[in-house]
Design an enzyme around this catalytic site. Structure first.
Site, mmCIF file in Angstrom:
data_model
loop_
_atom_site.group_PDB
_atom_site.id
_atom_site.type_symbol
_atom_site.label_atom_id
_atom_site.label_comp_id
_atom_site.label_asym_id
_atom_site.label_seq_id
_atom_site.Cartn_x
_atom_site.Cartn_y
_atom_site.Cartn_z
ATOM 1 N N HIS A 29 -6.631 5.304 1.981
ATOM 2 C CA HIS A 29 -7.130 6.247 2.977
ATOM 3 C C HIS A 29 -6.054 7.278 3.230
ATOM 4 C CE1 HIS A 29 -4.658 3.897 5.773
ATOM 5 N NE2 HIS A 29 -5.307 2.802 5.405
ATOM 6 N N CYS A 71 -10.901 1.652 3.284
ATOM 7 C CA CYS A 71 -10.184 0.795 4.215
ATOM 8 C C CYS A 71 -11.032 -0.429 4.559
ATOM 9 C CB CYS A 71 -9.804 1.609 5.447
ATOM 10 S SG CYS A 71 -8.658 0.784 6.565
#
Length: 244
Positions: free
Chosen positions: A194, A96
């Protein structure tokens, strides 16, 4: 016979844990323990000193804009040590917001701060957010592998040195234009994916473990197979939802 043990460094989970990154740590830890190997997890707070030479795997997760900037500022003082760790083959999973932070610039709401320049990547702002499930084709293990995850970012990242983690089948990936997703550089894997990433991608988790075991102990680091029915069902659900 020496019991093989890996030390996993979880950096700053009090500020970088927006998308369940503890799940990535548990996946790495358990997949070692289930095979009769040792797994030591060291959790580092934002004020803690880090001995990178004592770590075999590092995990950096996602956070808000304020938290990403805080972490980048904190890691600037360890930039050389972190770069040495990467260049010496240390395993690093950056997810991320931590992924573009390792490059030349990363994107926050009202600014484009300088990154850590550990990876040859650069990120610029995008008018729209890229949000949703992602499926990519990857050759990271030497065989074609589908990796699944979730993305939520407003940056457009382009890579220089290194190769993409994979090619986008569904979703946006690095920039929504060139079909690339993530980066692989030495033993670094960086990606916007993620969710957390590793529980539903056991082959990727094992790849990271093999890289760390090979670096520490040499050899080919063969891993005994595990009963991954639940993990594969979660993985295959995302694949079938978007590619069937």
């Amino acid at each position: 016979m020496e019991r093989k043990t890996l030390t996993i460094g979880h950096l700053f989970p009090e500020v970088l844990n927006m998308y369940g990154d503890k799940g990535n740590i548990l996946t790495l830890q358990n997949r070692l323990l289930w095979r009769g190997m040792g797994a030591e997890v060291k959790v580092f707070g934002i004020e803690d000193e880090i001995d990178f030479k004592a770590l075999d795997i590092i995990v950096l997760g996602g956070g808000s804009d304020r938290e990403q900037k805080l972490v980048c500022n904190r890691l600037q003082k360890d930039r050389e040590a972190l770069s040495d760790y990467v260049e010496s083959g240390g395993v690093l999973l950056a997810l991320c917001g931590a992924y573009p932070m390792l490059g030349k610039h990363f994107v926050l709401k009202d600014e484009i701060p300088e990154g850590l320049c550990i990876l040859d990547i650069d990120t610029e702002p995008e008018e729209k957010r890229h949000i949703g499930d992602v499926v990519i084709k990857s050759q990271i293990t030497g065989e074609e592998l589908l990796i699944v995850g979730f993305e939520n970012h407003s940056g457009k990242t382009r890579i220089g040195a290194g190769v993409p983690l994979g090619t986008v089948c569904c979703g946006f990936g690095n920039n929504g234009e060139d079909k690339t997703c993530g980066i692989v550089y030495k033993n670094v894997v960086g990606t916007y994916l993620h969710g957390p990433l590793l529980p539903k991608n056991p082959a990727l988790a094992d790849y990271l473990l093999q890289c760390a075991l090979k670096r520490k102990y040499g050899g080919e680091a063969e891993l005994a197979p595990l009963y991954d029915r639940a993990e594969n069902e979660a993985h295959d659900y995302i694949v079938s939802r978007h590619l069937s």
